[in-house]
Design an enzyme around this catalytic site. Structure first.
Site, PDB file in Angstrom:
ATOM      1  N   PRO A  16       0.861  -1.185   0.000  1.00 38.29           N
ATOM      2  CA  PRO A  16       0.000   0.000   0.000  1.00 38.29           C
ATOM      3  C   PRO A  16       0.898   1.236   0.000  1.00 38.29           C
ATOM      4  O   PRO A  16       1.824   1.312   0.812  1.00 38.29           O
ATOM      5  CB  PRO A  16      -0.765  -0.124   1.332  1.00 38.29           C
ATOM      6  CG  PRO A  16       0.095  -0.991   2.203  1.00 38.29           C
ATOM      7  CD  PRO A  16       0.932  -1.854   1.303  1.00 38.29           C
ATOM      8  N   MET A  17       0.671   2.156  -0.899  1.00 35.92           N
ATOM      9  CA  MET A  17       1.464   3.396  -0.909  1.00 35.92           C
ATOM     10  C   MET A  17       0.570   4.576  -1.227  1.00 35.92           C
ATOM     11  O   MET A  17       0.050   4.704  -2.341  1.00 35.92           O
ATOM     12  CB  MET A  17       2.601   3.303  -1.933  1.00 35.92           C
ATOM     13  CG  MET A  17       3.813   2.573  -1.394  1.00 35.92           C
ATOM     14  SD  MET A  17       5.254   2.835  -2.425  1.00 35.92           S
ATOM     15  CE  MET A  17       4.701   2.149  -3.946  1.00 35.92           C
ATOM     16  N   GLN A  70      -6.656  -1.241   2.876  1.00 35.26           N
ATOM     17  CA  GLN A  70      -5.979  -0.888   4.125  1.00 35.26           C
ATOM     18  C   GLN A  70      -6.678   0.293   4.796  1.00 35.26           C
ATOM     19  O   GLN A  70      -6.983   1.297   4.143  1.00 35.26           O
ATOM     20  CB  GLN A  70      -4.522  -0.522   3.885  1.00 35.26           C
ATOM     21  CG  GLN A  70      -3.790  -0.438   5.223  1.00 35.26           C
ATOM     22  CD  GLN A  70      -2.415   0.174   5.130  1.00 35.26           C
ATOM     23  OE1 GLN A  70      -2.275   1.318   4.719  1.00 35.26           O
ATOM     24  NE2 GLN A  70      -1.407  -0.575   5.531  1.00 35.26           N
ATOM     25  N   CYS A 100       2.032   3.708   9.810  1.00 33.43           N
ATOM     26  CA  CYS A 100       2.213   5.001   9.149  1.00 33.43           C
ATOM     27  C   CYS A 100       2.877   5.999  10.106  1.00 33.43           C
ATOM     28  O   CYS A 100       2.399   6.235  11.213  1.00 33.43           O
ATOM     29  CB  CYS A 100       0.869   5.549   8.661  1.00 33.43           C
ATOM     30  SG  CYS A 100       1.087   7.149   7.855  1.00 33.43           S
ATOM     31  N   GLY A 201      10.269  -3.829   2.814  1.00 29.88           N
ATOM     32  CA  GLY A 201      11.403  -2.930   3.020  1.00 29.88           C
ATOM     33  C   GLY A 201      12.542  -3.173   2.051  1.00 29.88           C
ATOM     34  O   GLY A 201      13.245  -4.190   2.151  1.00 29.88           O
TER      35      GLY A 201
HETATM   36  C1  LIG Z   1       5.093   7.396  -0.678  1.00 27.26           C
HETATM   37  C2  LIG Z   1       4.818   6.247   0.260  1.00 27.26           C
HETATM   38  C3  LIG Z   1       3.522   6.029   0.702  1.00 27.26           C
HETATM   39  C4  LIG Z   1       3.261   4.972   1.580  1.00 27.26           C
HETATM   40  N1  LIG Z   1       1.977   4.767   1.982  1.00 27.26           N
HETATM   41  C5  LIG Z   1       1.703   3.714   2.787  1.00 27.26           C
HETATM   42  C6  LIG Z   1       0.362   3.418   3.155  1.00 27.26           C
HETATM   43  O1  LIG Z   1      -0.599   4.073   2.736  1.00 27.26           O
HETATM   44  N2  LIG Z   1       0.169   2.361   3.997  1.00 27.26           N
HETATM   45  C7  LIG Z   1       1.206   1.588   4.468  1.00 27.26           C
HETATM   46  O2  LIG Z   1       0.995   0.649   5.227  1.00 27.26           O
HETATM   47  N3  LIG Z   1       2.476   1.844   4.113  1.00 27.26           N
HETATM   48  C8  LIG Z   1       2.739   2.860   3.281  1.00 27.26           C
HETATM   49  N4  LIG Z   1       4.023   3.076   2.884  1.00 27.26           N
HETATM   50  C9  LIG Z   1       5.080   2.118   3.298  1.00 27.26           C
HETATM   51  C10 LIG Z   1       5.222   0.987   2.264  1.00 27.26           C
HETATM   52  O3  LIG Z   1       4.070   0.202   2.184  1.00 27.26           O
HETATM   53  C11 LIG Z   1       6.421   0.081   2.591  1.00 27.26           C
HETATM   54  O4  LIG Z   1       6.172  -0.613   3.786  1.00 27.26           O
HETATM   55  C12 LIG Z   1       7.734   0.866   2.732  1.00 27.26           C
HETATM   56  O5  LIG Z   1       7.859   1.870   1.734  1.00 27.26           O
HETATM   57  C13 LIG Z   1       8.955  -0.062   2.650  1.00 27.26           C
HETATM   58  O6  LIG Z   1       8.924  -0.817   1.470  1.00 27.26           O
HETATM   59  P1  LIG Z   1       9.702  -0.382   0.100  1.00 27.26           P
HETATM   60  O7  LIG Z   1      11.139  -0.151   0.461  1.00 27.26           O
HETATM   61  O8  LIG Z   1       9.493  -1.582  -0.794  1.00 27.26           O
HETATM   62  O9  LIG Z   1       9.066   0.853  -0.395  1.00 27.26           O
HETATM   63  C14 LIG Z   1       4.310   4.128   2.027  1.00 27.26           C
HETATM   64  C15 LIG Z   1       5.610   4.366   1.570  1.00 27.26           C
HETATM   65  C16 LIG Z   1       5.876   5.408   0.696  1.00 27.26           C
HETATM   66  C17 LIG Z   1       7.289   5.611   0.226  1.00 27.26           C
END
Ligand SMILES: Cc1cc2nc3c(=O)[nH]c(=O)nc-3n(C[C@H](O)[C@H](O)[C@H](O)COP(=O)(O)O)c2cc1C
Length: 315
Positions: A16-17, A70, A100, A201
């Site tokens: 989720p992002m 989510q 978050c 991560g």
């Molecule tokens: C711009 C952005 C928005 C994110 N929004 C959410 C979110 O809405 N909900 C959530 O659980 N994590 C959110 N995350 C965290 C990601 O889901 C993930 O756990 C974290 O970025 C680490 O993984 P990655 O290195 O593959 O990005 C967000 C991360 C980024 C960078």
């Protein structure tokens, strides 16, 4: 492996992002191998009040499945009401955001603030678990800060609530997105629970998957690595990197889907978030970025993208 009552083969899922994982990005990631996607976090209060913003975030084409919604909230009651509504609407599961780090979320006692209090976190998870029949998961961080790392304890408590799986992004709230994930904390979580674990991560390569599998991860969540690079899911399973044509077509299709999803003007603006990632590593990327990121006309933007790739093919 089974996750959310679904049989997954690679265990690769899209994170989720917020501001990114709307249906256009999800559909492209699915095409390249994401077996499961999550919506960006949605306010449970907004869901209950059926605000326009929340309804918009839930829009999706029929093929955008399986999809986990989510929710973020500090109220178990609100979470239950929202979860019931989502179950009625046919979503495949609910994830509760306990990770978050953003000020306006933690300030209200939601997101990573729930990591401060295992009892409140467990009450929230248990209430939602009991309110719906569909699968429920929780996404946590390593803890609030380096002096209060409690993900292993929280995981043990959450397991007793009957949730279906746990997603662990092993940075603290204070870490935000800096530094390396604390994989030693992930290993300690593994020791504390038999719940299926999804690792999140910095996942970028097949080697990362092997390393995390060895630490006990059952599934793998890709976030930033998939922005402007939906083919990462194919590459993670040993597939080929994209050809120039594939990059070009995917980029144009993303633009079209964003325009269909958000309307043309907003779609073009939103596409700017992905543009530079789509062309990363290609010669002339910096100049192209400057040019496209100020373009507001759909046809012009399309031709700039086509011209850029045409020049690469000639080289
Ligand atoms: C711009 C952005 C928005 C994110 N929004 C959410 C979110 O809405 N909900 C959530 O659980 N994590 C959110 N995350 C965290 C990601 O889901 C993930 O756990 C974290 O970025 C680490 O993984 P990655 O290195 O593959 O990005 C967000 C991360 C980024 C960078």
């Amino acid at each position: 492996m089974m996750l959310y009552n679904l049989h997954l083969t690679s265990g690769l899922v899209l994170a989720p992002m917020s501001g990114y994982t709307n249906w256009p990005m999800r559909m492209l990631c699915r095409r390249f191998g994401a077996e499961l996607c999550y919506t960006e976090m949605l306010s449970a209060a907004g869901m209950v009040r059926r605000t326009r913003n929340t309804r918009t975030l839930l829009e999706r084409p029929e093929a955008d499945r399986p999809l986990i919604v989510q929710l973020f909230t500090s109220s178990a009651q609100e979470a239950c009401l929202a979860a019931r509504m989502l179950e009625d609407e046919g979503f495949d599961g609910i994830d509760i955001n306990m990770g978050c780090p953003v000020k306006k979320v933690v300030y209200k006692g939601a997101g990573a603030a729930l990591m401060k209090d295992a009892l409140t976190a467990a009450e929230m998870a248990e209430s939602v678990r009991n309110a719906v029949r569909m699968p429920v998961s929780v996404k946590i961080r390593a803890g609030w800060d380096s002096s209060s790392i409690n993900a292993p304890e929280i995981a043990a408590v959450l397991e007793t609530t009957g949730i279906d799986c746990l997603i662990v992004h092993p940075r603290t709230k204070a870490d935000m997105y800096r530094g390396s994930p604390r994989w030693e904390v992930f290993s300690r979580v593994r020791e504390q629970t038999r719940l299926p674990l999804v690792a999140s991560g910095d996942i970028q390569s097949p080697e990362d998957l092997s390393r995390l599998r060895a630490l006990g991860a059952d599934a793998f969540m890709v976030g930033r690595g998939a922005v402007g690079r939906p083919w990462i899911f194919r590459e993670l399973t040993g597939g080929a990197p994209p050809s120039l044509e594939e990059r070009q077509e995917t980029m144009l299709e993303h633009l079209d889907m964003l325009c269909a999803c958000l309307g043309q003007a907003k779609g073009i603006l939103h596409m700017r978030k992905y543009l530079s990632a789509y062309i990363r590593g290609l010669p002339g990327a910096a100049a192209f970025r400057q040019e496209v990121c100020s373009e507001e006309n759909y046809t012009q933007l399309q031709s700039l993208i086509n011209l850029f790739f045409k020049s690469k093919k000639v080289c």
